[in-house]
Motif scaffolding. Structure first.
Motif, short mmCIF file in Angstrom:
data_model
loop_
_atom_site.label_atom_id
_atom_site.label_comp_id
_atom_site.label_asym_id
_atom_site.label_seq_id
_atom_site.Cartn_x
_atom_site.Cartn_y
_atom_site.Cartn_z
N PRO A 44 149.29 59.74 -42.41
CA PRO A 44 150.43 60.25 -43.23
C PRO A 44 150.29 62.04 -43.84
O PRO A 44 150.73 62.52 -44.28
N TYR A 45 148.88 62.22 -43.40
CA TYR A 45 148.38 63.45 -43.85
C TYR A 45 147.61 64.27 -42.46
O TYR A 45 147.02 63.44 -41.76
N ARG A 46 147.69 65.61 -42.72
CA ARG A 46 146.72 66.32 -41.78
C ARG A 46 145.56 66.93 -42.68
O ARG A 46 146.01 67.44 -43.70
N GLY A 47 144.45 66.99 -42.28
CA GLY A 47 143.35 67.49 -43.34
C GLY A 47 142.92 66.29 -44.12
O GLY A 47 143.55 65.29 -44.15
N CYS A 48 141.97 66.69 -45.06
CA CYS A 48 141.46 65.53 -45.98
C CYS A 48 140.71 66.18 -47.20
O CYS A 48 139.95 66.87 -46.99
N GLY A 49 141.33 65.81 -48.24
CA GLY A 49 140.75 66.47 -49.51
C GLY A 49 139.45 65.87 -49.86
O GLY A 49 138.58 66.15 -50.74
N HIS A 50 138.79 64.80 -49.11
CA HIS A 50 137.92 64.35 -49.37
C HIS A 50 136.45 65.31 -48.79
O HIS A 50 135.43 65.06 -49.25
N GLY A 51 136.66 65.61 -47.78
CA GLY A 51 135.83 66.86 -47.09
C GLY A 51 134.63 66.39 -47.02
O GLY A 51 133.59 67.20 -47.29
N CYS A 52 134.32 65.32 -46.51
CA CYS A 52 132.93 64.84 -46.23
C CYS A 52 132.32 65.90 -45.15
O CYS A 52 132.90 66.20 -44.15
N ARG A 53 130.87 66.06 -45.50
CA ARG A 53 130.36 67.17 -44.75
C ARG A 53 130.05 66.98 -43.21
O ARG A 53 129.89 67.78 -42.50
N TYR A 54 130.13 65.81 -42.90
CA TYR A 54 129.63 65.37 -41.51
C TYR A 54 131.11 65.18 -40.77
O TYR A 54 130.99 64.92 -39.46
N CYS A 55 132.14 65.19 -41.35
CA CYS A 55 133.46 64.59 -40.73
C CYS A 55 133.78 65.81 -39.57
O CYS A 55 133.85 66.90 -39.83
N ASP A 69 136.55 75.47 -43.84
CA ASP A 69 137.48 75.13 -44.84
C ASP A 69 137.75 73.66 -45.03
O ASP A 69 138.62 73.20 -45.77
N TRP A 70 137.09 72.98 -44.04
CA TRP A 70 137.69 71.52 -43.97
C TRP A 70 137.36 70.93 -45.55
O TRP A 70 136.22 71.27 -46.30
N GLY A 71 138.34 70.00 -45.99
CA GLY A 71 138.32 69.69 -47.42
C GLY A 71 139.09 70.41 -48.23
O GLY A 71 139.28 70.14 -49.54
N GLY A 72 139.37 71.77 -47.93
CA GLY A 72 140.08 72.81 -48.90
C GLY A 72 141.59 72.95 -48.50
O GLY A 72 142.31 73.69 -49.29
N TRP A 73 142.11 72.11 -47.53
CA TRP A 73 143.45 72.31 -47.55
C TRP A 73 143.73 70.75 -46.75
O TRP A 73 143.34 69.90 -46.29
N VAL A 74 145.17 70.51 -47.20
CA VAL A 74 145.57 69.23 -46.80
C VAL A 74 147.28 69.35 -46.53
O VAL A 74 147.77 69.98 -47.43
N ALA A 75 147.66 68.95 -45.39
CA ALA A 75 149.06 69.10 -44.92
C ALA A 75 149.68 67.64 -45.04
O ALA A 75 149.62 66.89 -44.23
N PRO A 76 150.50 67.25 -46.08
CA PRO A 76 151.24 65.97 -46.33
C PRO A 76 152.48 65.96 -45.23
O PRO A 76 153.06 67.19 -45.32
N LYS A 77 152.66 64.89 -44.31
CA LYS A 77 153.72 64.79 -43.43
C LYS A 77 154.97 64.39 -44.16
O LYS A 77 155.03 63.12 -44.47
N LEU A 78 155.76 65.24 -44.84
CA LEU A 78 156.55 64.87 -45.69
C LEU A 78 157.76 63.72 -45.11
O LEU A 78 158.30 62.93 -45.89
N ASN A 79 157.87 63.97 -44.00
CA ASN A 79 158.96 63.11 -43.04
C ASN A 79 158.09 61.87 -42.53
O ASN A 79 158.69 60.95 -41.74
N ALA A 80 156.95 61.59 -42.66
CA ALA A 80 156.18 60.55 -42.18
C ALA A 80 156.87 59.17 -42.09
O ALA A 80 157.01 58.42 -41.34
N PRO A 81 157.40 58.77 -43.43
CA PRO A 81 158.14 57.40 -43.52
C PRO A 81 159.40 57.43 -42.48
O PRO A 81 159.58 56.29 -41.94
#
Ligand code: SF4
Length: 296
Positions: A44-55, A69-81
């Motif tokens: 349901p999202y692109r990106g991830c706020g958890h920002g695991c360093r190995y991801c 920049d990983w962990g610093g941005w997230v794109a919620p997919k508004l129309n996912a449902p």
């Protein structure tokens, strides 16, 4: 014990997160590799706020963001449902894994509720099985909804180490390990099938005690997945600096795996038997695709 200081290049905290809502063009990603044991991945999202360093999802092609920049941005997919609702005809007797390249219960889910609304759609697909995989006790906010699925839903919790000081270094914005154990206990006590994913395997303090802790949480099963690093991955430096290169060693992984096999001896479970009847090629244990190699 005092937490270790965070590295200077730790991604920004939640309050500094760049939130970039978007309209997705697709929501169900077919999974063709039968080893994974599911038909579709749903993120349901692109990106991830958890920002695991190995991801290594951070290395996926992205026009707007650099891997660092990983962990610093997230794109919620508004129309996912809504998109999922329009695609539900694909889900007859299918198995859906949520999520493969993001955490469905990262902090933004508290606000956007996209994972919950996707689950509400899946609840209306009576022959669809669902695996929710997360690092976060935020999953408990949907406990009643999860319970409504009965035995066609299970929850996987990633707990890659028994040492929260390790977690603070490598998963700085993911919830603490003790809170994940508490989540596993509450889910299991509510009758939900829980799987502990020791993935990706990080430095472990006491393998036997770790495995016993997993068993005591009420989890039905557990698996151990190795780190999968990129060529010249900066995570090598973190492992080396902390004396953790052992996590890449096969013998080390086998030792952890043996401890978990002892705590979770193989047995035929009803749910697995049902799945195997539905598809002779579907493995009973599901792994997080693309991120980790299964070693047990
Ligand atoms: S490993 Fe999972 S939880 Fe961690 S940053 Fe990647 S997608 Fe998010």
């Amino acid at each position: 014990m005092h937490p270790l200081p965070l590295p200077s290049d730790t991604p920004p905290l939640f309050k500094d997160l760049f939130v970039e809502p978007e309209e997705a063009r697709s929501i169900l990603r077919p999974q063709k590799d039968e080893r994974y044991g599911f038909g579709f991945a749903l993120s349901p999202y692109r990106g991830c706020g958890h920002g695991c360093r190995y991801c290594y999802v951070r290395e996926y092609p992205n026009a707007l963001h650099k891997p660092e920049d990983w962990g610093g941005w997230v794109a919620p997919k508004l129309n996912a449902p809504e998109l999922l609702w329009s695609q539900r005809y694909k889900l007859h007797q299918a198995r859906v894994f949520m999520a493969s390249a993001t955490d469905p219960y990262q902090p933004l889910e508290r606000q956007y509720r996209l994972s919950r609304r996707c689950l509400e759609v899946l609840l209306l697909c009576p022959t669809t099985e669902v695996i929710v995989h997360t690092r976060s006790p935020l999953v408990l906010q949907d406990l009643d909804l999860l319970k409504a699925f009965g035995d066609r839903l299970s929850v996987g919790l990633s707990i890659p180490t028994d040492d929260d000081t390790v977690r603070q270094m490598v998963e700085p914005h993911a919830p603490p390990i003790p809170s994940r154990w508490a989540a596993a206990e509450r889910l299991a006590a509510a009758g939900i099938q829980v799987t502990i994913g020791v993935a990706p395997l990080l430095a472990v303090h006491d393998a036997q005690a770790f495995a016993r802790r997993a068993k005591a949480s009420g989890a039905a099963n557990a698996w151990v997945g190795g780190l999968r690093l990129l060529k010249q991955d900066p995570f090598y430096r973190i492992l080396a600096d902390h004396g953790w290169l052992k996590v890449l060693d096969t013998n080390y992984k086998e030792g952890i795996r043996a401890a978990f096999q002892e705590a979770f001896p193989p047995r035929k479970r009803k749910r697995e038997a049902r799945v195997e009847t539905a598809s002779a090629h579907t493995p009973a244990v599901v792994i997080q695709p693309g991120l980790f190699d299964r070693v047990g």
